[in-house]
Design an enzyme around this catalytic site. Structure first.
Site, PDB file in Angstrom:
ATOM      1  N   CYS A 186       0.868  -1.171   0.000  1.00 50.91           N
ATOM      2  CA  CYS A 186       0.000   0.000   0.000  1.00 50.91           C
ATOM      3  C   CYS A 186       0.903   1.219   0.000  1.00 50.91           C
ATOM      4  CB  CYS A 186      -0.970  -0.025   1.187  1.00 50.91           C
ATOM      5  SG  CYS A 186      -0.166  -0.057   2.791  1.00 50.91           S
ATOM      6  N   HIS A 224      -3.001  10.153   4.235  1.00 53.44           N
ATOM      7  CA  HIS A 224      -3.609   8.830   4.005  1.00 53.44           C
ATOM      8  C   HIS A 224      -5.094   8.933   4.345  1.00 53.44           C
ATOM      9  CE1 HIS A 224      -4.511   4.560   4.413  1.00 53.44           C
ATOM     10  NE2 HIS A 224      -3.329   4.257   3.909  1.00 53.44           N
TER      11      HIS A 224
END
Length: 639
Positions: free
Chosen positions: A26, A560
């Site tokens: 990720c 994020h």
């Protein structure tokens, strides 16, 4: 290959490429699926230059790298000869292979907040009654009790939603199954003489008051129950999936739920419900039998190993047992004995704060201690005690001593309530008030804290940990970031409109512990992310849920959006820039659908962190609670 050696070391220490089922990444970490996690040398990986930490969660072995994870991932794929794929693809491929612990966590996690909130209200109501502030006949007491009982009484409806969603079915069908189980009229049908009695003379003897198409129905009380609705949801999801394959598309919208409910609910009342209820009773009796063999030993074991259970996610296996005990017996000693563990943890953190001379540890200790008071111990565990090893062991000893005291006093919880100090009211017996069990919980909590604190002070943090440690890279010493840009003091502005919270409150320990960088978290109230600085886009994950920026003055910033939103595979996110693009402060970078993300079961709590914070002399965070794009958020001061 800049990261070839790091990649080789990682592959070697996860047990070699033959131990890797898959690897994806990720925005911050490599996510391995290993055949045997015991073959991985976690300590060696954590000590590698270029690795932030290692986290084991959800069946994944996560190696946290930081912003440059795409380059490391590419090197790992090349070195190991692995197949390149997206994190979302990997998650979707393994949805049906979830472990028991993962299934339980997925079912209970979405409702834990409300479960804790309603339990706290019920607990405080019991406290106010025990202190004589409220009468049980008063309207205030009754309304507060209604709030406190609301979720727990109708638990099958809520679990029906989360369980069938986990098993791949339609959430509202799951809710309908749960609602059928607590339909109030059915409880009135058990009065009067039974039609017949099944299993006479056995422990399963059951009177029958109604039939369904001539088949006897054993009516049970499913209010507050756990196991029946989870099994019913599993069965219902399978039925729904089969029906979707056989019913024509033109009538699926109403015929699939029609037949799913028509098949699932009667079978639940006839077979699944009674069997599941008997299983629950036997499970409750078994756990209480084990506990009663020696409450002190049981408390010592659970209290001592509770934090280890949390690290490996094993505590989820005890949650349904505890809730089942509350349903069947009205109280639970299993979770009741772990109460001192979090206080032993913060006692050790306070000892670290007083003992160490390392500024980074002192800085991390304060927010970790505060969050630990309220039961959120992940920042303390992953950011302080576990990396130092000795304080973590000491905190386990403190938890064990506290657990033994709770066991000796026969302390039990009478409701699921808040964590930390908010868990105190859950030990109040609604029928008996402030019993020995309640005072045992208080004593166990205090003693666990003192043991963790004193032992950490006495035995320290390990050789060399008391003194300051400096390990600047050549770039940091020269006042430059990884790209060679000379660092200057600057202000990082808010990229969102929303409410500012602490990183330590995030559920992802890599962010909450500060391991990836320092900064803040924001709960966005508008689905738009604006550039907090002028600079370049250094990283943009393909799913558009996270972005890395390097400012013109050298700050490396990671934003994020949400937690675990990589699993959405880009749904609800639209990027207006590309990796490598030049951006100006205030420019719209990403749009996202808050309602859609939350509706899919994900949090939008967003960390905004400076990943190269250690290259600055100081990082100051604004104290404002609400912000809009362009407001001052973080200020970094160059050395």
């Amino acid at each position: 290959m800049k990261y070839e050696q790091l990649a080789r070391d990682i592959v070697k220490n996860v047990g070699g490429k033959e131990n890797v089922n898959s690897v994806v990444h990720c925005i911050t970490r490599l996510r391995f699926k290993l055949k045997d996690e015991t073959k991985a040398n976690t300590d060696a990986i954590k000590n590698m230059e270029g690795v932030v930490t290692v986290i084991k969660s959800g069946g994944q072995y996560q190696v946290v790298i930081g912003n440059h994870v795409p380059d490391v991932y590419k090197a790992v794929v090349d070195v190991g000869g692995f197949h390149s794929q997206s994190a979302a693809d990997d998650e979707n491929a393994d949805k049906q292979k979830s472990s028991f612990i993962d299934i339980i966590a997925s079912i209970f996690t979405p409702i834990l907040g409300v479960l804790a909130a309603t339990g706290m209200i019920k607990g405080f109501n019991a406290l106010f009654t025990a202190l004589g502030w409220l009468e049980p006949t008063s309207g205030t007491y009754q309304i507060l009790n209604a709030i406190g009982d609301s979720l727990f009484y109708f638990f099958p409806i809520f679990l029906g939603y989360t369980a069938i969603k986990k098993f791949g079915g339609s959430p509202f069908i799951g809710m309908a199954i749960g609602a059928s189980l607590v339909y109030p009229t059915l409880s009135t049908l058990t009065s009067g003489e039974p039609i017949t009695t099944l299993f006479s003379g056995t422990v399963f003897q059951s009177p029958v008051h109604i039939t369904f198409l001539g088949v006897p129905v054993i009516l049970m009380s499913y209010a507050s129950s756990v196991i029946p609705v989870i099994l019913a949801a599993f069965f219902g999801a399978k039925v729904e999936k089969w029906l979707r394959n056989v019913i024509p598309d033109v009538v699926k919208a109403f015929l699939v739920p029609f037949f799913t409910l028509l098949i699932t609910v009667p079978i639940t009342f006839l077979v699944i419900g009674p069997i599941a209820t008997w299983i629950g009773v036997l499970l409750g009796q078994a756990t209480l039998w084990l506990y009663n063999l020696s409450p002190m030993i049981a408390g010592f074991f659970v209290g001592g190993f509770w934090q280890v259970f949390v690290i490996f996610g094993l505590h989820w296996g005890l949650v349904p047992i505890a809730i089942n005990n509350l349903t069947v017996h009205g109280a639970d000693p299993v979770l009741g004995t772990m109460f001192g563990a979090s206080f032993a943890q913060i006692g050790a953190v306070l000892g670290v704060w007083l003992k160490t001379k390392e500024q980074k540890l002192k800085t991390l200790s304060v927010p970790a201690f505060i969050s630990g008071i309220f039961g959120v111990t992940e920042p303390a565990i992953y950011g302080i005690t576990l990396p130092l090893k000795r304080p973590f062991i000491i905190s386990c000893i403190g938890g064990a001593v506290g657990g033994a005291i709770l066991g000796f006093c026969k302390s039990q919880i009478y409701m699921v309530g808040g964590l930390g100090i908010f868990g105190i009211p859950t030990y109040i017996d609604p029928a008996g008030g402030l019993t020995l069990g309640f005072w045992g919980a208080i004593i166990g909590m205090v003693v666990a804290f003192i043991v963790g604190f004193i032992l950490t002070l006495l035995f320290g943090l390990g050789k060399g940990k008391e003194s300051a440690q400096v390990s600047d890279t050549p770039a940091a010493a020269a006042g430059q970031n990884q790209a060679g840009v000379r660092l200057s003091s600057e202000v990082i502005f808010s990229p969102f409109k929303g409410r500012v919270t602490s990183l330590s409150l995030l559920k992802d320990e890599a962010f909450s512990s500060g391991a990836l960088g320092k900064g803040v978290a924001i709960e966005p109230s508008e689905g738009k992310l604006f550039a907090p600085v002028s600079g370049t886009v250094s990283a943009l994950f393909p799913t558009n849920h996270a972005i890395g920026l390097t400012s013109d003055k050298g700050a490396e910033i990671l934003v994020h959006i949400g937690m675990d939103t990589v699993e959405l595979d880009g749904k609800f996110f639209t990027a207006h820039v590309s990796q490598g693009a030049r951006v100006e402060k205030g420019q719209l970078l990403i749009e996202f659908d808050i309602a859609g993300i939350e509706g899919a079961g994900y949090s939008v709590s967003t960390p905004i962190i400076v990943t190269n914070h250690d290259q600055y002399q100081q990082l100051d965070i604004s104290t404002v609670k609400t912000v809009k794009p362009g407001d001052r958020l973080i200020e970094v001061k160059a050395k």
